[in-house]
Every structure is written in structure tokens, then in C-alpha cells.
Design an enzyme around this catalytic site. Structure first.
Site, mmCIF file in Angstrom:
data_model
loop_
_atom_site.group_PDB
_atom_site.id
_atom_site.type_symbol
_atom_site.label_atom_id
_atom_site.label_comp_id
_atom_site.label_asym_id
_atom_site.label_seq_id
_atom_site.Cartn_x
_atom_site.Cartn_y
_atom_site.Cartn_z
ATOM 1 N N ASP A 95 38.567 38.493 37.820
ATOM 2 C CA ASP A 95 38.681 37.681 39.030
ATOM 3 C C ASP A 95 39.581 38.291 40.096
ATOM 4 O OD1 ASP A 95 41.023 37.326 37.601
ATOM 5 O OD2 ASP A 95 41.238 35.224 38.143
ATOM 6 N N GLU A 96 39.799 39.596 40.028
ATOM 7 C CA GLU A 96 40.710 40.215 40.981
ATOM 8 C C GLU A 96 40.270 41.646 41.271
ATOM 9 O OE1 GLU A 96 45.300 41.546 40.680
ATOM 10 O OE2 GLU A 96 44.850 39.489 40.056
#
Length: 138
Positions: A95-96
Site C-alpha cells: 500500500d505504499e
């Protein structure tokens, strides 16, 4: 990101207090749950009590089980889009990611002298889409 993946497959979760996790621990929550103080790393049973008490018994916290395969699939979809703008994209997890948009923006803007790095320092918008910051590790 994780609760958003579930919302894509179960849209009703967008309008009710929901979290990924269980009675022991919450890993993330959606905005309706955050309205009642439900946060990541909170025991789920406390989140359940908060929602019930603060809603006057009108709402209940919905627990969603983690689905790592779903997260990997959605992360791959997002990564595919971001790599169109920066083939050198560096992912820091599912998620990054860190990408350099400067070459794309220069091409898009045709060399117009726009400094895209001059944003509002300390801007803490919470729109759930992209965190924007200049961060170069050279």
C-alpha cells in the site's frame, strides 16, 4: 488501502462502520468507523463498544477478515497504473510506493516552468487517494 479493497468487493461497507481485523486487534478501519474513534492497532472489542455506545446503539462495527490475496491483486493493479508514469516506481509494501512524476509533468506541461514541488508544507488533507511529498534519497 486494506479496507478500501474490501469496499470495492462489498460496497455496503462504505456506509457502515467497518474494520479489517477481529475482536483481538484491528489493522485498519473505514471513515464511518473512525468517526467513532476506531483506529488501527486498537483491540476490536473496544472498537465494537465505541461504535455501539457512541451511536446510541444504532450502529455496530462490522469486522472483515484479512484477505492477503485480494490485497496483492489490488496492489498489482495500482502498481501497473503508477508504473505507466514512472517505470522506476519503488514499492515500500502493498500500500505504499514512491514515484517520480517530474519527467511526466514536464512532458505533459510542455516545459512550462511550473514547480510541482512547492505544495503546502504540512498539508494534512485526508482524501484517501495520494499522499504528496518530495522525498529524495540520493
Amino acid at each position: 488501502f486494506f479496507i478500501s479493497c474490501h469496499i470495492l468487493t462489498q460496497p455496503r461497507l462504505s456506509s457502515v462502520p467497518a474494520c479489517v481485523g477481529g475482536p483481538s486487534m484491528i489493522s485498519t478501519s473505514n471513515y464511518p468507523a473512525r468517526k467513532y474513534g476506531v483506529r488501527a492497532a486498537m483491540p476490536g472489542y473496544i472498537g465494537k463498544i465505541l461504535v455501539k455506545e457512541l451511536s446510541g446503539g444504532k450502529e455496530e462495527l462490522v469486522f472483515v477478515k484479512s484477505d492477503y490475496e485480494l490485497y496483492e491483486r489490488k496492489s498489482g493493479e495500482v502498481r501497473g497504473v503508477l508504473e505507466e508514469y514512472d517505470p522506476g516506481l519503488r514499492m515500500g509494501g502493498l500500500d505504499e510506493g514512491v514515484l517520480d512524476l517530474e519527467p511526466y509533468l514536464e512532458l505533459l506541461l510542455g516545459g512550462v516552468g511550473v514547480d510541482v514541488r512547492g505544495g503546502n508544507e504540512g498539508d494534512s488533507r485526508e482524501d484517501g487517494i495520494v499522499d504528496w511529498s518530495e522525498n529524495r534519497h540520493e
